[in-house]
Design a protein around this motif. Structure first.
Motif, PDB file in Angstrom:
ATOM      1  N   LEU A  72      32.937  29.881  44.248  1.00  0.00           N
ATOM      2  CA  LEU A  72      34.141  30.243  43.435  1.00  0.00           C
ATOM      3  C   LEU A  72      33.344  29.910  42.127  1.00  0.00           C
ATOM      4  O   LEU A  72      33.223  28.643  41.640  1.00  0.00           O
ATOM      5  N   THR A  73      33.363  30.913  41.083  1.00  0.00           N
ATOM      6  CA  THR A  73      32.680  30.492  39.795  1.00  0.00           C
ATOM      7  C   THR A  73      33.754  30.778  38.723  1.00  0.00           C
ATOM      8  O   THR A  73      33.387  30.389  37.532  1.00  0.00           O
ATOM      9  N   GLN A  75      36.159  30.537  35.715  1.00  0.00           N
ATOM     10  CA  GLN A  75      36.232  29.493  34.576  1.00  0.00           C
ATOM     11  C   GLN A  75      37.690  29.167  34.384  1.00  0.00           C
ATOM     12  O   GLN A  75      38.211  28.394  33.476  1.00  0.00           O
ATOM     13  N   TYR A  80      41.104  21.425  40.537  1.00  0.00           N
ATOM     14  CA  TYR A  80      39.797  21.117  41.000  1.00  0.00           C
ATOM     15  C   TYR A  80      40.049  21.555  42.466  1.00  0.00           C
ATOM     16  O   TYR A  80      38.845  22.027  43.085  1.00  0.00           O
ATOM     17  N   TYR A  83      38.754  24.750  43.623  1.00  0.00           N
ATOM     18  CA  TYR A  83      37.007  24.855  43.509  1.00  0.00           C
ATOM     19  C   TYR A  83      36.438  24.043  44.810  1.00  0.00           C
ATOM     20  O   TYR A  83      35.710  24.581  45.491  1.00  0.00           O
ATOM     21  N   ASN A  87      33.998  25.600  47.385  1.00  0.00           N
ATOM     22  CA  ASN A  87      32.533  25.340  46.954  1.00  0.00           C
ATOM     23  C   ASN A  87      31.895  24.024  47.711  1.00  0.00           C
ATOM     24  O   ASN A  87      30.739  24.113  48.008  1.00  0.00           O
ATOM     25  N   TYR A 141      34.090  23.307  38.270  1.00  0.00           N
ATOM     26  CA  TYR A 141      32.944  23.952  38.995  1.00  0.00           C
ATOM     27  C   TYR A 141      31.882  23.181  39.198  1.00  0.00           C
ATOM     28  O   TYR A 141      31.287  23.189  40.225  1.00  0.00           O
ATOM     29  N   SER A 144      32.100  20.505  41.751  1.00  0.00           N
ATOM     30  CA  SER A 144      32.387  21.050  43.137  1.00  0.00           C
ATOM     31  C   SER A 144      31.219  21.294  43.893  1.00  0.00           C
ATOM     32  O   SER A 144      30.954  21.287  44.843  1.00  0.00           O
TER      33      SER A 144
END
Length: 325
Positions: A72-73, A75, A80, A83, A87, A141, A144
């Motif tokens: 998951l990228t 923005q 949190y 993510y 991730n 990001y 994570s």
């Protein structure tokens, strides 16, 4: 060898699958949606449509290496936990499944932002064990991805683990687009506003080559910065891009104060649960120069990087064909 690759519908996943097939690997490719992929029918490619959190144990059998690219990228995520669930937690589940199935090797694609960066040329001898620096320590990001790295590096007695830490990737087959949005921005805007910071740019094909080399040359428990030869300010990057697009363009620097104010506006919107990539931390990231070097991957993996001037025209050609005005 047989490899299972997640995230094959993205920029890196696409390029990695093409490279692996070219080199003779058998590839099990996993994506949430396997329609409209660019590979075509191939006798050594099995496509698997699956959520990342699903049980992949049946596909992990008779597999020599897992290359975990999916992440998951975006923005604009507000919490949190979202993510972390993709991730970290999904990564841990996949690694546990690989260990249970007896897969000997696990390659995790993280981000360079979990490693301390330099801001001047004399800072670039920073090794891969440098701790993450602000403002990335406040990035959901990056945090994570760092959590997933920490988990995997605790599993090295059970499975061979390598961490790939790529910088900002440029290249073809970016159909979302993801990082290629910066190319589209430079291609289409006659009036281009750019932030004061900068970053390391790397050809996505070089990142794919680095991951493939880890299979044979990577050291267990090692992180590898996959960074290009080019540490550029945003201004210099857009000037270079302009030389390939021929776009008549006026470039205007965005004042740091204006970015800071935009961050405050984003924070307010996020307080009211409005999804936006604007926030004070993301605006700080645009104002810094996060530069890296590639000494370790060149020395230990034998990787040879191309200048970003080779990747930019490939990306421009791809976007002109697939994203016409």
């Amino acid at each position: 060898m047989t490899v299972l690759v997640t995230g094959i519908s993205g920029l890196l996943g696409n390029n990695l699958v093409f490279l692996l097939l070219e080199k003779g690997y058998y590839v099990k490719g996993v994506a949430r949606n396997i329609s409209n992929l660019p590979f075509g029918a191939h006798p050594r490619l099995m496509l698997i449509q699956s959520e990342l959190t699903a049980d992949l144990s049946a596909h992990l059998k008779d597999t020599d290496c897992v290359m975990h690219v999916a992440a998951l990228t975006q923005q604009n995520i507000l919490r949190y936990d979202e993510y972390h669930r993709v991730n970290h937690t999904a990564t841990a589940l996949l690694a546990e499944g690989a260990i249970a199935a007896g897969v000997p090797q696990f390659i995790y694609v993280s981000t360079a932002n979990t490693i301390g960066y330099g801001v001047q040329q004399e800072d670039l001898k920073l090794p891969e064990d440098q701790p993450m620096r602000k403002p990335f320590t406040h990035s959901f990001y990056a945090r994570s991805k760092a959590a997933a790295e920490d988990y995997l590096l605790q599993q090295t007695q059970k499975i061979k683990v390598h961490i790939a830490n790529p910088t900002f990737m440029i290249g073809p087959y970016d159909k979302k687009p993801s990082s290629g949005a910066i190319i589209l921005m430079g291609m289409r805007r006659r009036l281009l506003f750019y932030p004061p910071g900068g970053k390391n740019f790397v050809a996505v094909k070089d990142v794919a080559a680095g991951i493939e080399k880890m299979v044979h040359h990577g050291e267990n428990g090692r992180r590898y910065l996959l960074a290009g030869n080019d540490n550029l300010s945003y201004r210099d990057f857009f000037k270079l891009l302009k030389s390939y697009t021929g776009q008549k363009q006026r470039m205007i620097a965005i004042p740091s104060l204006l970015l800071q104010l935009a961050g405050y506006v984003g924070d307010l919107l996020r307080f009211f649960n409005v999804k936006t990539s604007l926030c004070t931390n993301n605006m700080r990231i645009l104002r810094i120069k996060n530069y890296y070097n590639n000494t370790t991957s060149v020395r230990e993996l034998g990787l040879q990087y191309r200048d970003i001037s080779h990747a930019i025209p490939e990306s421009v050609t791809y976007f002109k064909k697939h994203f016409p005005r």
